[in-house]
Design a protein around this motif. Structure first.
Motif, PDB file in Angstrom:
ATOM      1  N   LEU A   1       6.677  -2.514   2.733  1.00  0.00           N
ATOM      2  CA  LEU A   1       7.089  -1.135   2.983  1.00  0.00           C
ATOM      3  C   LEU A   1       8.204  -0.716   2.022  1.00  0.00           C
ATOM      4  O   LEU A   1       8.268   0.446   1.612  1.00  0.00           O
ATOM      5  CB  LEU A   1       7.528  -0.980   4.441  1.00  0.00           C
ATOM      6  N   CYS A   2       9.083  -1.655   1.649  1.00  0.00           N
ATOM      7  CA  CYS A   2      10.076  -1.356   0.609  1.00  0.00           C
ATOM      8  C   CYS A   2       9.381  -0.904  -0.672  1.00  0.00           C
ATOM      9  O   CYS A   2       9.813   0.057  -1.326  1.00  0.00           O
ATOM     10  CB  CYS A   2      10.924  -2.594   0.310  1.00  0.00           C
ATOM     11  N   ALA A   3       8.311  -1.607  -1.043  1.00  0.00           N
ATOM     12  CA  ALA A   3       7.576  -1.259  -2.258  1.00  0.00           C
ATOM     13  C   ALA A   3       6.945   0.128  -2.133  1.00  0.00           C
ATOM     14  O   ALA A   3       6.913   0.904  -3.099  1.00  0.00           O
ATOM     15  CB  ALA A   3       6.512  -2.313  -2.548  1.00  0.00           C
ATOM     16  N   ALA A   4       6.448   0.454  -0.936  1.00  0.00           N
ATOM     17  CA  ALA A   4       5.853   1.778  -0.723  1.00  0.00           C
ATOM     18  C   ALA A   4       6.896   2.883  -0.878  1.00  0.00           C
ATOM     19  O   ALA A   4       6.627   3.928  -1.497  1.00  0.00           O
ATOM     20  CB  ALA A   4       5.208   1.838   0.657  1.00  0.00           C
ATOM     21  N   ILE A   5       8.075   2.660  -0.336  1.00  0.00           N
ATOM     22  CA  ILE A   5       9.156   3.643  -0.472  1.00  0.00           C
ATOM     23  C   ILE A   5       9.562   3.765  -1.942  1.00  0.00           C
ATOM     24  O   ILE A   5       9.751   4.869  -2.464  1.00  0.00           O
ATOM     25  CB  ILE A   5      10.366   3.252   0.399  1.00  0.00           C
ATOM     26  N   ARG A   6       9.696   2.636  -2.593  1.00  0.00           N
ATOM     27  CA  ARG A   6      10.068   2.617  -4.025  1.00  0.00           C
ATOM     28  C   ARG A   6       9.129   3.488  -4.860  1.00  0.00           C
ATOM     29  O   ARG A   6       9.569   4.215  -5.752  1.00  0.00           O
ATOM     30  CB  ARG A   6      10.027   1.178  -4.523  1.00  0.00           C
ATOM     31  N   ASP A   7       7.848   3.401  -4.565  1.00  0.00           N
ATOM     32  CA  ASP A   7       6.837   4.055  -5.396  1.00  0.00           C
ATOM     33  C   ASP A   7       6.524   5.490  -4.972  1.00  0.00           C
ATOM     34  O   ASP A   7       5.711   6.151  -5.619  1.00  0.00           O
ATOM     35  CB  ASP A   7       5.537   3.238  -5.366  1.00  0.00           C
ATOM     36  N   ALA A   8       7.155   5.956  -3.907  1.00  0.00           N
ATOM     37  CA  ALA A   8       6.801   7.270  -3.361  1.00  0.00           C
ATOM     38  C   ALA A   8       7.708   8.373  -3.884  1.00  0.00           C
ATOM     39  O   ALA A   8       8.935   8.253  -3.855  1.00  0.00           O
ATOM     40  CB  ALA A   8       6.880   7.234  -1.835  1.00  0.00           C
ATOM     41  N   ASP A   9       7.095   9.425  -4.372  1.00  0.00           N
ATOM     42  CA  ASP A   9       7.785  10.683  -4.653  1.00  0.00           C
ATOM     43  C   ASP A   9       6.901  11.788  -4.080  1.00  0.00           C
ATOM     44  O   ASP A   9       5.864  12.118  -4.645  1.00  0.00           O
ATOM     45  CB  ASP A   9       8.009  10.875  -6.146  1.00  0.00           C
TER      46      ASP A   9
ATOM     47  N   ARG B   1       0.861  -1.183   0.000  1.00  0.00           N
ATOM     48  CA  ARG B   1       0.000   0.000   0.000  1.00  0.00           C
ATOM     49  C   ARG B   1       0.893   1.227   0.000  1.00  0.00           C
ATOM     50  O   ARG B   1       2.040   1.172   0.447  1.00  0.00           O
ATOM     51  CB  ARG B   1      -0.934  -0.010   1.216  1.00  0.00           C
ATOM     52  N   PRO B   2       0.408   2.343  -0.508  1.00  0.00           N
ATOM     53  CA  PRO B   2       1.270   3.529  -0.633  1.00  0.00           C
ATOM     54  C   PRO B   2       1.540   4.215   0.700  1.00  0.00           C
ATOM     55  O   PRO B   2       0.857   3.962   1.700  1.00  0.00           O
ATOM     56  CB  PRO B   2       0.460   4.436  -1.564  1.00  0.00           C
ATOM     57  N   ILE B   3       2.515   5.102   0.678  1.00  0.00           N
ATOM     58  CA  ILE B   3       2.857   5.876   1.870  1.00  0.00           C
ATOM     59  C   ILE B   3       1.636   6.628   2.390  1.00  0.00           C
ATOM     60  O   ILE B   3       1.417   6.727   3.602  1.00  0.00           O
ATOM     61  CB  ILE B   3       4.008   6.858   1.557  1.00  0.00           C
TER      62      ILE B   3
ATOM     63  N   SER C   1      13.324   8.174   8.790  1.00  0.00           N
ATOM     64  CA  SER C   1      13.412   7.449   7.525  1.00  0.00           C
ATOM     65  C   SER C   1      12.033   7.370   6.868  1.00  0.00           C
ATOM     66  O   SER C   1      11.432   8.410   6.600  1.00  0.00           O
ATOM     67  CB  SER C   1      14.043   6.078   7.753  1.00  0.00           C
ATOM     68  N   VAL C   2      11.501   6.155   6.646  1.00  0.00           N
ATOM     69  CA  VAL C   2      10.158   6.080   6.060  1.00  0.00           C
ATOM     70  C   VAL C   2       9.117   6.712   6.988  1.00  0.00           C
ATOM     71  O   VAL C   2       8.094   7.229   6.524  1.00  0.00           O
ATOM     72  CB  VAL C   2       9.783   4.630   5.705  1.00  0.00           C
TER      73      VAL C   2
ATOM     74  N   THR D   1      15.747  11.267   6.344  1.00  0.00           N
ATOM     75  CA  THR D   1      14.678  10.951   5.412  1.00  0.00           C
ATOM     76  C   THR D   1      14.765  11.886   4.220  1.00  0.00           C
ATOM     77  O   THR D   1      15.659  12.722   4.109  1.00  0.00           O
ATOM     78  CB  THR D   1      13.306  11.056   6.119  1.00  0.00           C
ATOM     79  N   ALA D   2      13.815  11.730   3.289  1.00  0.00           N
ATOM     80  CA  ALA D   2      13.775  12.564   2.102  1.00  0.00           C
ATOM     81  C   ALA D   2      12.389  12.494   1.495  1.00  0.00           C
ATOM     82  O   ALA D   2      11.546  11.706   1.939  1.00  0.00           O
ATOM     83  CB  ALA D   2      14.829  12.116   1.081  1.00  0.00           C
ATOM     84  N   GLN D   3      12.158  13.315   0.489  1.00  0.00           N
ATOM     85  CA  GLN D   3      10.896  13.266  -0.240  1.00  0.00           C
ATOM     86  C   GLN D   3      10.856  12.060  -1.187  1.00  0.00           C
ATOM     87  O   GLN D   3       9.797  11.578  -1.560  1.00  0.00           O
ATOM     88  CB  GLN D   3      10.663  14.562  -1.010  1.00  0.00           C
TER      89      GLN D   3
END
Length: 267
Positions: free
Chosen positions: A187-195, A71-73, A98-99, A123-125
């Protein structure tokens, strides 16, 4: 041990301090990093100002909280907002690691009226690339979290910490390994897909961004880039620490958080 039901899922949390969160008193909410749970903040608590209402929780798929699938951030931010609603917390200053910092950014952009300030740690955007996260997910599927654990510890902690605090390092490694692989991968996938660039540019609450000088996951230049997106945000580097400053330098991080609260009348 405290728990809440959110969309039929159990979320583990702890709330401490005076008041019930609805009386206008200062509330500080902590969101933890990938592969950790609410205990990651334990060492920091003694260095925070007295009189705060403090909420910590373990995000979906971490600690004792239920799994929730990919699921997304923004959905993780929704979990936190639902938890705040259940606990009667009208407004809070968010501290995200971080996340957890991505979740804090997302919540502040989606519901700015609920957020009084932000402390964004390591952390970052946007963190990493799709290739990096896909490689990590594939590694977990092939060899479990054990196959990644030593590399993760090198990113989390400074060489000095790993050399001189071996017993404590083993505990954090165990925490990582006991995170459900499905929860970690999701959660890795959520971070991957987040901008979060667009939403983060819109933030207008008092914000401090904090980096660890030897952070192997979000080095200071990455956190500096986040700082530059947020109008008026402050930037601090804690020397000699890695990705988890609340463990390596809790007194220093507590001092920085206390300074933000005092400067902006939030605590």
């Amino acid at each position: 041990m405290q728990s809440a039901l959110i969309d039929g899922r159990v979320i583990e949390y702890r709330i401490e301090g005076p008041g019930d969160g609805s009386n206008g008193g200062p509330v500080l909410v902590f969101s933890n990093s990938l592969g950790t749970d609410l205990r990651v903040w334990d060492a920091l608590l003694p260095f925070l100002p007295a009189g705060l209402r403090i909420l910590r929780y373990s995000k979906a798929g971490h600690g004792l909280s239920d799994l929730a699938g990919e699921r997304p951030i923004l959905a993780h931010a929704g979990d936190l907002l639902s938890l705040m609603n259940q606990l009667g917390i009208a407004k809070a200053t968010l501290v995200g690691l971080s996340v957890g910092g991505m979740i804090a950014q997302s919540l502040a952009a989606a519901a700015p009226e609920r957020v009084t300030g932000l402390v964004l740690c390591c952390t970052a955007q946007k963190i990493g690339t799709a290739e990096i996260w896909n490689e990590r997910i594939a590694g977990i599927r092939a060899g479990g979290l054990e196959s990644l654990a030593d590399a993760v510890m090198e990113r989390w902690f400074s060489p000095a910490f790993r050399e001189t605090r071996a017993a404590e390092l083993a505990l954090w490694r165990n925490m990582l390994l006991r995170t459900p692989a499905k929860g970690y991968s999701a959660l890795c996938a959520a971070i991957r897909d987040a901008d979060l660039t667009a939403g983060t540019k819109s933030l207008s609450v008092p914000t401090l961004c904090v980096a660890g000088s030897v952070d192997g996951s979000t080095p200071p230049e990455v956190v500096r880039g986040l700082t530059d997106l947020i109008p008026g945000a402050g930037f601090e580097v804690i020397e000699g620490v890695g990705h988890i400053p609340c463990v390596e330098a809790p007194e220093r991080l507590g001092h920085l958080i206390s300074g933000v609260l005092k400067e902006h009348g939030l605590g």
